[in-house]
Design an enzyme around this catalytic site. Structure first.
Site, PDB file in Angstrom:
ATOM      1  N   SER A   1       8.615   0.524   0.445  1.00 23.81           N
ATOM      2  CA  SER A   1       8.272   1.422   1.243  1.00 23.81           C
ATOM      3  C   SER A   1       9.284   2.520   1.388  1.00 23.81           C
ATOM      4  CB  SER A   1       8.297   1.038   2.623  1.00 23.81           C
ATOM      5  OG  SER A   1       7.133  -0.201   2.637  1.00 23.81           O
TER       6      SER A   1
HETATM    7  C1  LIG Z   1       4.422  -2.122   1.046  1.00 23.96           C
HETATM    8  S1  LIG Z   1       4.598  -3.779   0.412  1.00 23.96           S
HETATM    9  C2  LIG Z   1       5.788  -4.612   1.498  1.00 23.96           C
HETATM   10  C3  LIG Z   1       7.189  -3.811   1.115  1.00 23.96           C
HETATM   11  C4  LIG Z   1       8.485  -4.569   1.056  1.00 23.96           C
HETATM   12  N1  LIG Z   1       8.650  -5.034   2.393  1.00 23.96           N
HETATM   13  C5  LIG Z   1       9.687  -4.103   0.420  1.00 23.96           C
HETATM   14  O1  LIG Z   1      10.680  -4.102   1.048  1.00 23.96           O
HETATM   15  O2  LIG Z   1       9.558  -3.916  -0.730  1.00 23.96           O
HETATM   16  C6  LIG Z   1       3.253  -4.581   0.726  1.00 23.96           C
HETATM   17  C7  LIG Z   1       2.990  -6.066   0.158  1.00 23.96           C
HETATM   18  O3  LIG Z   1       2.082  -7.006   1.183  1.00 23.96           O
HETATM   19  C8  LIG Z   1       1.746  -7.902   0.349  1.00 23.96           C
HETATM   20  N2  LIG Z   1       0.290  -8.292   1.080  1.00 23.96           N
HETATM   21  C9  LIG Z   1      -0.912  -7.780   1.170  1.00 23.96           C
HETATM   22  N3  LIG Z   1      -1.692  -8.496   2.092  1.00 23.96           N
HETATM   23  C10 LIG Z   1      -0.893  -9.606   2.450  1.00 23.96           C
HETATM   24  C11 LIG Z   1      -1.200 -10.573   3.324  1.00 23.96           C
HETATM   25  N4  LIG Z   1      -2.313 -10.944   3.707  1.00 23.96           N
HETATM   26  N5  LIG Z   1      -0.165 -11.422   3.481  1.00 23.96           N
HETATM   27  C12 LIG Z   1       1.241 -11.398   3.004  1.00 23.96           C
HETATM   28  N6  LIG Z   1       1.542 -10.418   2.091  1.00 23.96           N
HETATM   29  C13 LIG Z   1       0.508  -9.254   1.948  1.00 23.96           C
HETATM   30  C14 LIG Z   1       1.316  -6.925  -0.802  1.00 23.96           C
HETATM   31  O4  LIG Z   1       1.239  -8.058  -2.013  1.00 23.96           O
HETATM   32  C15 LIG Z   1       2.430  -6.013  -1.014  1.00 23.96           C
HETATM   33  O5  LIG Z   1       3.496  -6.819  -1.845  1.00 23.96           O
END
Ligand SMILES: C[S@@+](CC[C@H](N)C(=O)[O-])C[C@H]1O[C@@H](n2cnc3c(N)ncnc32)[C@H](O)[C@@H]1O
Length: 386
Positions: free
Chosen positions: A79
Site C-alpha cells: 500500500s
Molecule cells: C493491499 S494488499 C495488502 C498489503 C500488505 N499489508 C502489505 O504490506 O504489502 C491486500 C491483500 O489482501 C488479500 N486479501 C483479499 N481478500 C482477503 C481475505 N478475505 N482474507 C485475507 N486476505 C485477503 C489479498 O490477497 C492481498 O494480498
C-alpha cells in the site's frame, strides 16, 4: 541509500503525515525493496524488476506498488506508505502487543509492525502471496511475524489480539474478530462507504461504533468480508447516459481534494443513492447520485440507510464537480439534480463537516451464514475526532 531513505521519510511527511520517532525509525530501517523481489506493475503499464535502473528510486516513492494483477485488476500490492503510516499511527501500537493483520500482501506492513515491537499474525487468502510474504520476511531477517494462508473472516481462532489491522477493503467486520480482541482492543479497517473504503477505528462494545480516520482506496476483499449487504450503496455509474449541466458552479476556487471527499462522505451518510464512481467517458471518480426506483430514506441527523441496494442497471443520475456545478442525465435527471443539490446545500449549511466529524454505528448484516458488522447509522459529532 541513506539519502534515499531520508528522502522517503520526507515524501511520507509531505502528505501531511506526522511520523513519531518510532514510525520514522521503522520506515527508515525496514528495506521495502526486499518485499518486492519479483518487481511490480509500473505506472506506465510495464513491469518493473530489480534490474531496472530506477527500481530503488521507485520503491522509495510514496506510492502503492502493485505486485499482482488479475487481467487489469490489482489483487495484491504494497500500500501507499503515507496511508500505512496513518493507519499504523491510528493503531496506537506499543511494544509487546499482539496484532492480527488481514491481508499480508508483500509482508512489508507486518515487518514495520514487528519493527515497532509487535508480534504479528498476518493472514492472506492467496497461497502464493502468503508464501512470498513469508520468504520476504525471512530474507529480511524479520522475526515475530507468522504468515497464515486463508480467508481473514474467521480471524485466528483460539488466539487473542490487542490490535487488528485490515489492509484490504472490506464491506464490514467479522464478528469473530471481536471474540479474539482484548477488552481494550482496537480494529483499524478500510470499510466500504459510498463506493470507497475510508479507514475506520472500531472499538468493541455494545453498540459497536467507529470513528473515521481518513479517506483511502483499497482493493476489495474476497469472501464474506466483501459481501454486499442491505445498507450497501450502489456500485457503478458506468452505464449513466451523457450528462449535461443542470446546476451552475457555486465555489471559486473549487473544493480541494480534502473538502470534496468530506462532501462525498456526508452525501453517502445522508443518502444511500450517493456514491463515488466514474460516469461513462469521464476519467475520474466523482460524487454521483444514482436514480433508485425505491423510495429514498429519511434524512435526519441520525440516518439509517438500511434498505435494498440499488444494483439494477442505472439509467439516470447526477454528478457534482469540485466547483459545485452539477451534471445530470436520463429521464430522472431533474429529480437526481434536486436530490444532489439538497445534499450539497445541507453540507454547506453545516459549515462543511469533515469526514472525521462523523461517528458510525455498525450492525450485523450480509450473508446470515457469515454476517459482518457493516456501517448502518451516521451521526455528526463535530470536534470529537479520532
Ligand atoms: C493491499 S494488499 C495488502 C498489503 C500488505 N499489508 C502489505 O504490506 O504489502 C491486500 C491483500 O489482501 C488479500 N486479501 C483479499 N481478500 C482477503 C481475505 N478475505 N482474507 C485475507 N486476505 C485477503 C489479498 O490477497 C492481498 O494480498
Amino acid at each position: 541509500m541513506a539519502d534515499a531513505r531520508r528522502h522517503y521519510l520526507d515524501l511520507i511527511r509531505q502528505d501531511g503525515v506526522r511520523l513519531t520517532p518510532e514510525l520514522a525509525e521503522a520506515f527508515g530501517s525496514v528495506p521495502r525493496e526486499r518485499f518486492v523481489p519479483d518487481g511490480f506493475h509500473r505506472r506506465d503499464g510495464g513491469w518493473m524488476t530489480p534490474d531496472d535502473r530506477d527500481f530503488l528510486t521507485t520503491v522509495y516513492r510514496n506510492d502503492v506498488l502493485i505486485t499482482k494483477l488479475n487481467g487489469d485488476v490489482p489483487i495484491s500490492s504494497s500500500s501507499q506508505p503515507s496511508l500505512m503510516a496513518i493507519m499504523l499511527s491510528a493503531l496506537d501500537l506499543r511494544p509487546g502487543m499482539r496484532v492480527l493483520e488481514i491481508g499480508a500482501g508483500t509482508g512489508y506492513n507486518a515487518a514495520l509492525m514487528a519493527a515497532l515491537g509487535a508480534t504479528v499474525t498476518s493472514v492472506d487468502v492467496q497461497a502464493d502471496v502468503a508464501g512470498r510474504a513469508r520468504a520476504a520476511l525471512d530474507r529480511a531477517g524479520v522475526t515475530g511475524v507468522r504468515v497464515v494462508t486463508g480467508d481473514g473472516y474467521p480471524g485466528d481462532p483460539g488466539s487473542t489480539y490487542h490490535r487488528i489491522i485490515v489492509t484490504v477493503g472490506i464491506a464490514g467486520l467479522s464478528p469473530h474478530w471481536f471474540e479474539q480482541l482484548t477488552p481494550d482492543g482496537l480494529v483499524i479497517a478500510p470499510v466500504e462507504h459510498a463506493g470507497h473504503h475510508p479507514v475506520l477505528a472500531v472499538r468493541p462494545g455494545d453498540p459497536v461504533t467507529a470513528a473515521v480516520v481518513c479517506s483511502s482506496g483499497f482493493m476489495a476483499a474476497a469472501g464474506p468480508l466483501g459481501a454486499r449487504h442491505a445498507g450497501s450503496h450502489p456500485r457503478s455509474a458506468g452505464v449513466l447516459p451523457e450528462l449535461a449541466e443542470t446546476a451552475p458552479a457555486r465555489w471559486s476556487p473549487p473544493l480541494d481534494t480534502t473538502a470534496y471527499r468530506d462532501l462525498w462522505y456526508a452525501a453517502g451518510a445522508w443518502d444511500r443513492r450517493a456514491t463515488l464512481a466514474t460516469p461513462a467517458n469521464w476519467d475520474q471518480a466523482h460524487l454521483v447520485l444514482l436514480h433508485d426506483p425505491t423510495p429514498a430514506p429519511p434524512t435526519d441527523s441520525m440516518t439509517d440507510t438500511a434498505a435494498k441496494p440499488a444494483d439494477d442497471p442505472v439509467t439516470s443520475g447526477a454528478a457534482v464537480l469540485p466547483d459545485g456545478s452539477v451534471r445530470a442525465g436520463g429521464s430522472e435527471a431533474d429529480r437526481c439534480t434536486a436530490a444532489l443539490v439538497t445534499l450539497i446545500d445541507r453540507w454547506s449549511d453545516l459549515n462543511r463537516p469533515s469526514m472525521r466529524d462523523w461517528r458510525v454505528g455498525l450492525a450485523l448484516d450480509g450473508d446470515p451464514a457469515a454476517p459482518i458488522w457493516a456501517p448502518h447509522t451516521w451521526h455528526l459529532v463535530p470536534g470529537a475526532r479520532h
